[in-house]
Design an enzyme around this catalytic site. Structure first.
Site, short mmCIF file in Angstrom:
data_model
loop_
_atom_site.label_atom_id
_atom_site.label_comp_id
_atom_site.label_asym_id
_atom_site.label_seq_id
_atom_site.Cartn_x
_atom_site.Cartn_y
_atom_site.Cartn_z
N LEU A 30 0.81 -1.23 0.00
CA LEU A 30 0.00 0.00 0.00
C LEU A 30 0.84 1.27 0.00
O LEU A 30 1.90 1.33 0.64
CB LEU A 30 -0.91 -0.01 1.23
N GLY A 33 -1.80 6.53 -2.15
CA GLY A 33 -2.98 6.48 -3.02
C GLY A 33 -4.03 5.52 -2.45
O GLY A 33 -5.22 5.88 -2.33
N HIS A 34 -3.60 4.32 -2.05
CA HIS A 34 -4.55 3.37 -1.44
C HIS A 34 -5.12 3.95 -0.16
O HIS A 34 -6.31 3.80 0.13
CB HIS A 34 -3.84 2.06 -1.06
N LYS A 146 -5.82 6.82 -11.18
CA LYS A 146 -4.57 6.51 -11.89
C LYS A 146 -4.78 5.35 -12.87
O LYS A 146 -4.23 5.37 -13.97
CB LYS A 146 -3.46 6.16 -10.90
N VAL A 173 -2.98 10.23 -6.33
CA VAL A 173 -2.12 10.87 -5.33
C VAL A 173 -0.70 10.87 -5.90
O VAL A 173 -0.23 9.86 -6.45
CB VAL A 173 -2.18 10.12 -3.98
N MET A 181 1.73 8.02 -7.46
CA MET A 181 2.11 6.91 -6.57
C MET A 181 1.68 5.59 -7.20
O MET A 181 0.58 5.47 -7.74
CB MET A 181 1.42 7.10 -5.23
#
Ligand code: PAF
Length: 277
Positions: A30, A33-34, A146, A173, A181
């Protein structure tokens, strides 16, 4: 946070949740972003379920599944610290037991862009996401912008197969220098990592052109290619200026539009995109 693997156990934990459930599907390792998806799910839902499953069916024969980065302990600590209620992490045998033979294919949307470069990838994604939805039965499911084509494919599948849930697509992100990311960024050498900012620079240059009034899609594609070609370590695979929903390449930019690209740095393949309009 409860952690489960088997499907009956996962279903019974899920059924114990009262109120709305948000699902954040991941393949682990992770990054911010996650975590932004989990945080949004926490704000919007009464309970949050995250999944970690490195799905073998979305990897091509030339893509090394065994080398995909993994760190279950770090991931589960992060998810627990964010207040996730359930982490479901099945094995490949649980998801695809012997005799498994049912697949979900989203057709036209998966022909171009990533689908053209990674045959079978979206069949694996759509199938596993449908299975995650069936087991967890979330009210909302969270994905990152993304992976723009993945998000479009999942939105289409949810509509076409009448899944009773809302797909929420959250902004990409980025690192301070603009690099999106991605779990794959760990594969980049220091030199490649520095060069990889060219994706953001290329997308920004095309966006500037669009904001200055350019609506010829080919001019936007040329602008992205021009910036990418200025970086010797970048090997472009494709650049695209396509309709946001159908993902068809445009001649003229009208309405919501996806600028996207895939670029190799050595053996590492990165993708990124901007949405216009
Ligand atoms: O975006 C990912 O990490 C994966 O494609 C997903 C949605 C978890 C399906 O395996």
């Amino acid at each position: 946070m409860q952690i489960s693997s088997l499907i009956p156990e996962t279903k019974s934990i899920r059924l114990s949740f009262k109120g709305t459930v948000g699902l954040v599907p991941t393949m682990g390792y992770l990054h911010e972003g996650h975590l932004s998806l989990v945080q949004k799910a926490k704000r919007e839902c009464d309970h949050v379920v995250a999944t970690i499953f490195v799905n073998p069916t979305q990897f091509g024969a030339n893509e090394d599944l065994s080398k995909y980065p993994r760190d279950f302990k770090r991931d589960s600590d992060l998810l627990e610290s964010l207040g996730v209620d359930l982490l479901w992490s099945p094995t490949a045998e649980i998801m695809y037991p012997p005799g498994y033979q049912t697949w979900v294919e989203v057709e036209a949307l998966t022909k171009g862009l990533e689908g053209a470069m990674r045959p079978g990838h979206f069949r694996g994604v759509a199938t596993v996401v449908a299975k995650l939805f069936n087991v967890i039965q979330p009210d909302k499911a969270y994905f990152g912008q993304k992976d723009a084509q993945q998000a479009a494919v999942i939105r289409r599948m949810v509509k076409d197969l009448n899944f009773p849930l809302e797909v929420i697509v959250c902004p990409t992100v980025r690192e301070a220098d603009g690099l999106a990311m991605s779990s794959r960024n760990v594969y980049l050498s220091a030199e490649e990592r520095a060069a990889a900012t060219v994706l953001y620079r290329a997308l920004s240059a095309a966006k500037d052109l669009y904001e200055a009034g350019e609506r010829n899609a080919e001019k936007l594609r040329e602008r992205m290619k021009g910036v990418l070609s200025s970086e010797p370590l970048a090997q472009m695979q494709y650049v695209s200026c396509a309709d946001y929903d159908s993902l068809e390449e445009l001649d003229v930019v009208i309405g919501k539009t996806l600028l996207s690209m895939a670029v190799f740095f050595g053996k590492t393949r990165l993708i990124d995109n901007f949405v216009l309009g």
